[in-house]
Design a protein around this motif. Structure first.
Motif, PDB file in Angstrom:
ATOM      1  N   ARG A 232       5.788   1.168   6.098  1.00 43.60           N
ATOM      2  CA  ARG A 232       5.975   0.141   5.081  1.00 43.60           C
ATOM      3  C   ARG A 232       7.239  -0.634   5.429  1.00 43.60           C
TER       4      ARG A 232
ATOM      5  N   ASN B 158       0.841  -1.189   0.000  1.00 37.93           N
ATOM      6  CA  ASN B 158       0.000   0.000   0.000  1.00 37.93           C
ATOM      7  C   ASN B 158       0.884   1.251   0.000  1.00 37.93           C
ATOM      8  N   PRO B 159       0.912   1.991  -1.121  1.00 36.83           N
ATOM      9  CA  PRO B 159       1.763   3.178  -1.180  1.00 36.83           C
ATOM     10  C   PRO B 159       1.334   4.267  -0.198  1.00 36.83           C
ATOM     11  N   ASN B 160       0.100   4.199   0.320  1.00 38.80           N
ATOM     12  CA  ASN B 160      -0.380   5.186   1.277  1.00 38.80           C
ATOM     13  C   ASN B 160      -0.220   4.748   2.726  1.00 38.80           C
ATOM     14  N   ALA B 161       0.346   3.576   2.940  1.00 42.41           N
ATOM     15  CA  ALA B 161       0.523   3.081   4.306  1.00 42.41           C
ATOM     16  C   ALA B 161       1.510   3.969   5.054  1.00 42.41           C
ATOM     17  N   ARG B 162       1.217   4.213   6.301  1.00 47.78           N
ATOM     18  CA  ARG B 162       2.108   5.047   7.112  1.00 47.78           C
ATOM     19  C   ARG B 162       3.452   4.353   7.335  1.00 47.78           C
TER      20      ARG B 162
ATOM     21  N   ASP C  84      -2.210   7.337  15.568  1.00 47.88           N
ATOM     22  CA  ASP C  84      -3.220   6.444  15.005  1.00 47.88           C
ATOM     23  C   ASP C  84      -4.454   6.335  15.889  1.00 47.88           C
TER      24      ASP C  84
END
Length: 83
Positions: A23, A17-21, A51
């Motif tokens: 990685r 997921n490129p939007n994951a906080r 979060d």
């Protein structure tokens, strides 16, 4: 170990997921080797401060009454079922 396996699975999904906080991949062994924060949760299993987090304790109405929990929240059946 169950919590560690869930965290490892979530980390793998975050890699895609490129939007994951975060990685970063964690193995179950990595997670189990991280410092204990609040048993049974380890450092890499807890959510980041930004979060947020929440918990709900669900008990029967009878239990709440016996314990004097007068301000209990009632959840109707429609709130937890499909139409």
């Amino acid at each position: 170990r169950d919590f560690a396996e869930v965290r490892a699975k979530n980390a793998r999904h975050g890699l895609e997921n490129p939007n994951a906080r975060y990685r970063k991949d964690f193995s179950v062994d990595d997670i189990l080797a991280s410092p204990m924060v609040a048993d049974p949760l380890r450092l890499v299993e807890i959510c980041a401060t930004s979060d947020g987090g929440a918990a709900v304790v669900v008990v029967s109405a009878d239990y709440a009454k016996r314990k004097g929990l007068d301000n209990a929240v009632t959840v109707g059946i429609l709130a937890v079922s499909h139409p």
